[in-house]
Scaffold this motif. Structure first.
Motif, PDB file in Angstrom:
ATOM      1  N   ASN A  66       0.832  -1.201   0.000  1.00 63.01           N
ATOM      2  CA  ASN A  66       0.000   0.000   0.000  1.00 63.01           C
ATOM      3  C   ASN A  66       0.869   1.256   0.000  1.00 63.01           C
ATOM      4  O   ASN A  66       1.476   1.602   1.014  1.00 63.01           O
ATOM      5  CB  ASN A  66      -0.915  -0.026   1.231  1.00 63.01           C
ATOM      6  CG  ASN A  66      -1.959   1.076   1.199  1.00 63.01           C
ATOM      7  OD1 ASN A  66      -1.808   2.084   0.516  1.00 63.01           O
ATOM      8  ND2 ASN A  66      -3.037   0.881   1.952  1.00 63.01           N
ATOM      9  N   LYS A  67       0.906   1.923  -1.115  1.00 63.62           N
ATOM     10  CA  LYS A  67       1.752   3.113  -1.247  1.00 63.62           C
ATOM     11  C   LYS A  67       1.307   4.231  -0.310  1.00 63.62           C
ATOM     12  O   LYS A  67       2.133   4.981   0.228  1.00 63.62           O
ATOM     13  CB  LYS A  67       1.726   3.613  -2.700  1.00 63.62           C
ATOM     14  CG  LYS A  67       2.691   4.755  -2.974  1.00 63.62           C
ATOM     15  CD  LYS A  67       2.676   5.129  -4.448  1.00 63.62           C
ATOM     16  CE  LYS A  67       3.668   6.255  -4.731  1.00 63.62           C
ATOM     17  NZ  LYS A  67       3.671   6.620  -6.174  1.00 63.62           N
ATOM     18  N   ASN A  68      -0.009   4.335  -0.084  1.00 62.99           N
ATOM     19  CA  ASN A  68      -0.538   5.408   0.763  1.00 62.99           C
ATOM     20  C   ASN A  68      -0.014   5.318   2.196  1.00 62.99           C
ATOM     21  O   ASN A  68       0.387   6.326   2.791  1.00 62.99           O
ATOM     22  CB  ASN A  68      -2.069   5.372   0.769  1.00 62.99           C
ATOM     23  CG  ASN A  68      -2.668   5.701  -0.577  1.00 62.99           C
ATOM     24  OD1 ASN A  68      -2.027   6.337  -1.404  1.00 62.99           O
ATOM     25  ND2 ASN A  68      -3.894   5.265  -0.810  1.00 62.99           N
ATOM     26  N   VAL A  69      -0.026   4.101   2.778  1.00 61.59           N
ATOM     27  CA  VAL A  69       0.410   3.976   4.165  1.00 61.59           C
ATOM     28  C   VAL A  69       1.917   4.154   4.291  1.00 61.59           C
ATOM     29  O   VAL A  69       2.408   4.654   5.308  1.00 61.59           O
ATOM     30  CB  VAL A  69      -0.032   2.622   4.776  1.00 61.59           C
ATOM     31  CG1 VAL A  69      -1.528   2.536   4.856  1.00 61.59           C
ATOM     32  CG2 VAL A  69       0.552   1.446   4.021  1.00 61.59           C
ATOM     33  N   ILE A  70       2.659   3.758   3.268  1.00 62.03           N
ATOM     34  CA  ILE A  70       4.109   3.962   3.295  1.00 62.03           C
ATOM     35  C   ILE A  70       4.430   5.451   3.265  1.00 62.03           C
ATOM     36  O   ILE A  70       5.280   5.937   4.026  1.00 62.03           O
ATOM     37  CB  ILE A  70       4.786   3.234   2.113  1.00 62.03           C
ATOM     38  CG1 ILE A  70       4.736   1.718   2.323  1.00 62.03           C
ATOM     39  CG2 ILE A  70       6.228   3.696   1.940  1.00 62.03           C
ATOM     40  CD1 ILE A  70       5.563   1.218   3.479  1.00 62.03           C
ATOM     41  N   THR A  71       3.740   6.184   2.399  1.00 61.21           N
ATOM     42  CA  THR A  71       3.951   7.635   2.304  1.00 61.21           C
ATOM     43  C   THR A  71       3.619   8.321   3.622  1.00 61.21           C
ATOM     44  O   THR A  71       4.368   9.179   4.106  1.00 61.21           O
ATOM     45  CB  THR A  71       3.082   8.232   1.179  1.00 61.21           C
ATOM     46  OG1 THR A  71       3.432   7.611  -0.064  1.00 61.21           O
ATOM     47  CG2 THR A  71       3.296   9.739   1.073  1.00 61.21           C
ATOM     48  N   LYS A  72       2.503   7.912   4.225  1.00 60.83           N
ATOM     49  CA  LYS A  72       2.102   8.508   5.497  1.00 60.83           C
ATOM     50  C   LYS A  72       3.086   8.133   6.601  1.00 60.83           C
ATOM     51  O   LYS A  72       3.453   8.975   7.431  1.00 60.83           O
ATOM     52  CB  LYS A  72       0.697   8.038   5.870  1.00 60.83           C
ATOM     53  CG  LYS A  72       0.173   8.663   7.155  1.00 60.83           C
ATOM     54  CD  LYS A  72      -1.253   8.225   7.454  1.00 60.83           C
ATOM     55  CE  LYS A  72      -1.747   8.866   8.747  1.00 60.83           C
ATOM     56  NZ  LYS A  72      -3.148   8.461   9.058  1.00 60.83           N
TER      57      LYS A  72
END
Length: 323
Positions: free
Chosen positions: A107-113
């Protein structure tokens, strides 16, 4: 039992080792079949909606990390496979403050966050597909931990091979999974209405034991825990299942609209058949925990149609064939 602040559920659990429990050999074709459970597109679509793990994942992650109490040597390098935004990495950092921590997630979103919210900026977070070669050198980690993540791979057996490659000799692999006895209330309530699948099948301890036995890992151990959650209403149980996501990513899952009357009948069936003496409806999860080690010297494992032959024997055979 104790009430969890992050959910509308009350949790009760019992821990046990499957009995009788034996490791079994299974055919490679069946290995592939039981590992091909997920619709990756649907899983990723659902995954993108959430920026933090469900309370069920957090609860099991705590219990999984307790399995590390038996480790006497301090691991120097740790990978959290399926790390989300790094909640598990925070706990690992508290337990092993000297270790170098890495996290990888689909999940790219959780990594970015996670890269912006984690206080410890030395933790390395990577967005990558672990259905491909993992972006780490061979023999790199002392510990790889996977909380509810390996089942999201295209093929569990092949993922274990990739994990084995990046572990150091004597390195430890620790994981959790939903076992096949999970969510009987959800499944049987739908079964009373139609014969369509509404959740993905969960792997059995027998099949997971077979996968581990066929892998290169040594001394695999599996144990299980039954976690029963209590809710005031069915909708609260469904909300937690949806937030968990993993049970709802089946290749053949029903995708058409449910309809108000069918959904009402589903809720009524659940309420009627699974309300306990305290007036609470139940939703049960069967958690499988496992760990295995990478041997100091890897052993060659032969497939069913393969045999081992020495160079001298091979040379003698070739000379004989040339005459």
């Amino acid at each position: 039992s104790s009430e969890l602040k992050s959910s509308k559920a009350i949790i009760n659990s019992s821990y046990f080792i499957p009995n009788p429990f034996t490791f079994v050999k299974i055919k490679a074709s069946f290995l592939f079949k039981i590992c091909q459970m997920f619709n990756q597109t649907l899983y990723q679509k659902n995954l993108s909606r959430y920026s933090k793990p469900s309370f069920i994942e957090q609860e099991v992650n705590q219990r999984l990390l307790e399995k590390l109490d038996f480790i006497h040597d301090q691991p120097k390098t740790i990978l959290d496979l399926g790390c989300g935004g790094g909640e598990g990495l925070k706990l690992l950092g508290e337990r092993f403050p000297e270790a170098k921590l890495h996290g990888l997630d689909l999940n790219k979103n959780v990594i970015t966050k996670g890269k912006t919210t984690l206080a410890d900026k030395s933790i390395e977070l990577t967005h990558a597909d672990f259905n491909q070669k993992l972006p780490y050198p061979a023999h790199h980690f002392d510990l790889v931990i996977a909380n509810f993540s390996i089942q999201a791979s295209d093929n569990i057996y092949e993922l274990l091979e990739r994990i084995f490659e990046i572990l150091k000799p004597n390195g430890l692999f620790l994981f959790s999974l939903l076992a096949e006895e999970s969510l009987p209330e959800f499944q049987e309530s739908w079964h009373a209405i139609d014969q369509s699948p509404h959740n993905n099948p969960f792997i059995s301890t027998k099949d997971m034991a077979g996968i581990l036995q066929e892998s290169k890992f040594k001394d695999p151990v599996l144990d299980c825990e039954h976690i029963a959650l209590e809710y005031a209403e069915v909708k609260d149980a469904i909300a937690d299942i949806r937030e968990f996501n993993e049970p709802l990513a089946l290749n053949k899952i029903r995708t058409t609209l449910t309809g108000k009357s069918r959904w009402q009948k589903f809720e009524e069936t659940w309420q009627k058949n699974y309300t306990n003496g305290q007036g609470k409806i139940t939703s049960s999860y069967h958690i499988m925990y496992g760990h295995a080690c990478k041997p100091e010297k890897a052993e060659l494992k032969l497939k069913g149609n393969e045999a081992r032959i020495g160079l001298a024997e091979l040379s003698a055979f070739l000379k004989k064939e040339q005459k």
